[in-house]
Design an enzyme around this catalytic site. Structure first.
Site, PDB file in Angstrom:
ATOM      1  N   VAL A   1      80.901  85.435  34.470  1.00  0.00           N
ATOM      2  CA  VAL A   1      81.139  85.094  35.865  1.00  0.00           C
ATOM      3  C   VAL A   1      81.955  86.214  36.506  1.00  0.00           C
ATOM      4  O   VAL A   1      82.959  86.652  35.946  1.00  0.00           O
ATOM      5  CB  VAL A   1      81.910  83.757  36.004  1.00  0.00           C
ATOM      6  CG1 VAL A   1      82.152  83.441  37.472  1.00  0.00           C
ATOM      7  CG2 VAL A   1      81.149  82.619  35.346  1.00  0.00           C
TER       8      VAL A   1
ATOM      9  N   ALA B   1      86.662  88.872  36.465  1.00  0.00           N
ATOM     10  CA  ALA B   1      85.488  88.332  35.776  1.00  0.00           C
ATOM     11  C   ALA B   1      85.955  87.597  34.524  1.00  0.00           C
ATOM     12  O   ALA B   1      87.114  87.727  34.117  1.00  0.00           O
ATOM     13  CB  ALA B   1      84.530  89.450  35.387  1.00  0.00           C
ATOM     14  N   LYS B   2      85.097  86.818  33.948  1.00  0.00           N
ATOM     15  CA  LYS B   2      85.374  86.205  32.643  1.00  0.00           C
ATOM     16  C   LYS B   2      84.046  85.801  32.040  1.00  0.00           C
ATOM     17  O   LYS B   2      83.093  85.494  32.764  1.00  0.00           O
ATOM     18  CB  LYS B   2      86.255  84.956  32.816  1.00  0.00           C
ATOM     19  CG  LYS B   2      87.056  84.597  31.583  1.00  0.00           C
ATOM     20  CD  LYS B   2      88.133  85.619  31.305  1.00  0.00           C
ATOM     21  CE  LYS B   2      89.260  85.119  30.471  1.00  0.00           C
ATOM     22  NZ  LYS B   2      90.438  85.979  30.565  1.00  0.00           N
ATOM     23  N   GLY B   3      83.990  85.793  30.739  1.00  0.00           N
ATOM     24  CA  GLY B   3      82.749  85.376  30.106  1.00  0.00           C
ATOM     25  C   GLY B   3      82.989  85.061  28.655  1.00  0.00           C
ATOM     26  O   GLY B   3      84.128  85.078  28.179  1.00  0.00           O
TER      27      GLY B   3
END
Ligand code: NAD
Length: 435
Positions: free
Chosen positions: A79, A124-126
């Site tokens: 994301v 962001a992060k994932g």
């Protein structure tokens, strides 16, 4: 974390999408924090709408051949919260309960963290929904490589640059780097940070988040004219971050009176011998049972009498249910999202100061930025340079938070978010909306 109840998101009329895919406890918390500061800064509807939901996300199915020969599907997420600040940056998390909503919340927090620290990134992060404890190294490697291949359309050194987070470390970043580089046909060290130093990682990255926590804490104590040696500290979590915080504070003469990890908690009012506890942890996989301290129930640590409590494990640890029982003066949030908005209010009423996550845990992404700059420049900085630049950046961010909190007459969390949100909203406004 348990499944989240469906909560109405209170989206203003300017945002027609329902936002239901983000509907989880952690996102709700990030959104409430943003909403509070948006009101305080009097953002207009357009500014609010541009920042309240993640800009881009990709959900992928990773079919993985297990060691047993069976094929198993794993879900991968990435994301990107906002694309107007530069490339996006944020961790890669391997956890059994990971959801898209959590990644969205953590991506939003990363946007604020980067803006507060003056780094040229959106958040962001994932990660992958999996339990790394139950997987072999070969299975984790196949998951990592397939994840990179599937995410290829939205990642890259100038697009989105991951780093380690819970459940991942240098090993996974090395596989990430190799897979990305194989795909483009040449080595791209700026595609990911937190790599081993031998692969172009930076010295100091591994200890950076913990060290940043300590630099922020030192600066606050200096302002309060309280010597660090007089501080009794309890630390929840003894992983990448918590163990470094403990050893750095111990080395500065503070008394680490309590430590916990997933396996249990220990206390010693006279101060734990942290290096000895770290050795015990290495050997036994937990601080529990360490002979130099008394063992207590894991969650009792939060109620231990101390000056500073450092949550350095999971989100949602200080809640409405226990905020009234914390017995510290200061909470330094090394973890992401450890305090709920309801708990914030209780702590404020009780006069407990909270140093917020987007400031305190910013050391990791700051040194990740240094690694990315070195990769682009093909130039290597020394350990002393990294340490000094990190210290300067943490102290500067803290000074801005203190000044803004004073000007707006708000707590440090709102002050920190105000600095960050102002920067991001201004950039978004200047770039305007396409088309
Ligand atoms: P880690 O996996 O290395 O360590 C987590 C620690 O928490 C472990 O010691 C684990 O045993 C402990 N733990 C788990 N559940 C617990 C519980 N219920 N009670 C007490 N302890 C428990 O993770 P980390 O990298 O140290 O990250 C910790 C936190 O810091 C996370 O919120 C992460 O998002 C945040 N953070 C990490 C970095 C980084 O650079 N690693 C950067 C910024 C923020």
């Amino acid at each position: 974390m348990s499944a989240s109840p469906a909560v109405a998101l209170d989206i203003p009329s300017a945002t027609p999408s329902g936002g239901a895919e983000w509907n989880c406890e952690l996102y709700q918390m990030a959104r409430t924090q943003f909403q509070r500061v948006a009101r305080r800064l009097e953002l207009d509807d357009d500014e609010f709408t541009r920042l309240v939901e993640p800009r881009r996300s990709l959900v992928v199915n990773l079919p993985i051949r297990m060691d047993s020969g069976k094929l198993v599907n794993f879900t991968g997420y990435r994301v990107q919260h906002i694309l107007t600040m530069g490339p996006t940056k944020g961790g890669l998390r391997y956890a059994p309960d990971l959801t898209l909503g959590q990644c969205g919340a953590l991506a939003m927090l990363m946007t604020w963290k980067c803006a507060l620290l003056g780094l040229p990134y959106g958040g962001a992060k994932g990660g992958v929904r999996c339990d790394p404890q139950l997987l072999s190294a070969e299975e984790i490697e196949r998951i990592t490589r397939r994840y990179v291949a599937e995410m290829h359309p939205i990642i890259g050194p100038n697009e989105d640059i991951p780093a380690p987070d819970m459940g991942t470390g240098e090993r996974e970043m090395a596989w990430y780097y190799d897979t990305y580089s194989q795909a483009v046909g040449h080595s791209v060290p700026a595609s990911v940070t937190g790599k081993p130093v031998a692969l172009g990682g930076t010295v100091g990255r591994q200890r950076a988040t913990g060290l940043g926590v300590v630099f922020a804490l030192e600066a606050v104590l200096e302002r309060e004219q309280r010597p660090i040696e007089d501080q009794r500290v309890a630390i929840q979590g003894f992983g990448n971050v918590g163990a470094v915080v403990a050893s750095e504070l111990h080395a500065r003469g503070a008394k680490v009176v309590g430590l916990s990890d997933a396996g249990g908690a220990i206390v010693c009012p006279a101060g734990i011998d942290v290096p000895a506890a770290a050795e015990w942890h290495l050997e036994h996989g937990s601080v529990e049972g360490f002979a130099g301290a008394e063992t207590i129930a894991r969650d009792e640590l939060l109620e231990l009498a101390c000056d500073v409590f450092v949550p350095a494990a999971l989100e949602h640890q200080i809640t409405e249910a226990n905020a009234g029982r914390l017995r510290c003066r200061l909470v330094a949030e090394a973890a992401n999202g450890p305090t709920t908005p309801a708990a914030d209010e209780i702590l404020a009423r009780r006069g407990v100061t909270v140093l917020p996550d987007i400031l305190v845990s910013g050391g990791g992404v700051t040194v990740s930025y240094f690694e990315w700059v070195q990769a682009h420049q093909k130039y290597v900085w020394t350990a002393a340079e990294i340490r000094e630049r990190l210290r300067t950046q943490m102290r500067q961010a803290l000074a801005e938070v203190v000044a803004t909190s004073g000007q707006l007459d708000v707590d440090f969390r709102t002050g920190a978010l105000a600095v960050a949100v102002r920067r991001v909203a201004e950039t978004a406004k200047l770039r305007a909306v396409f088309p």
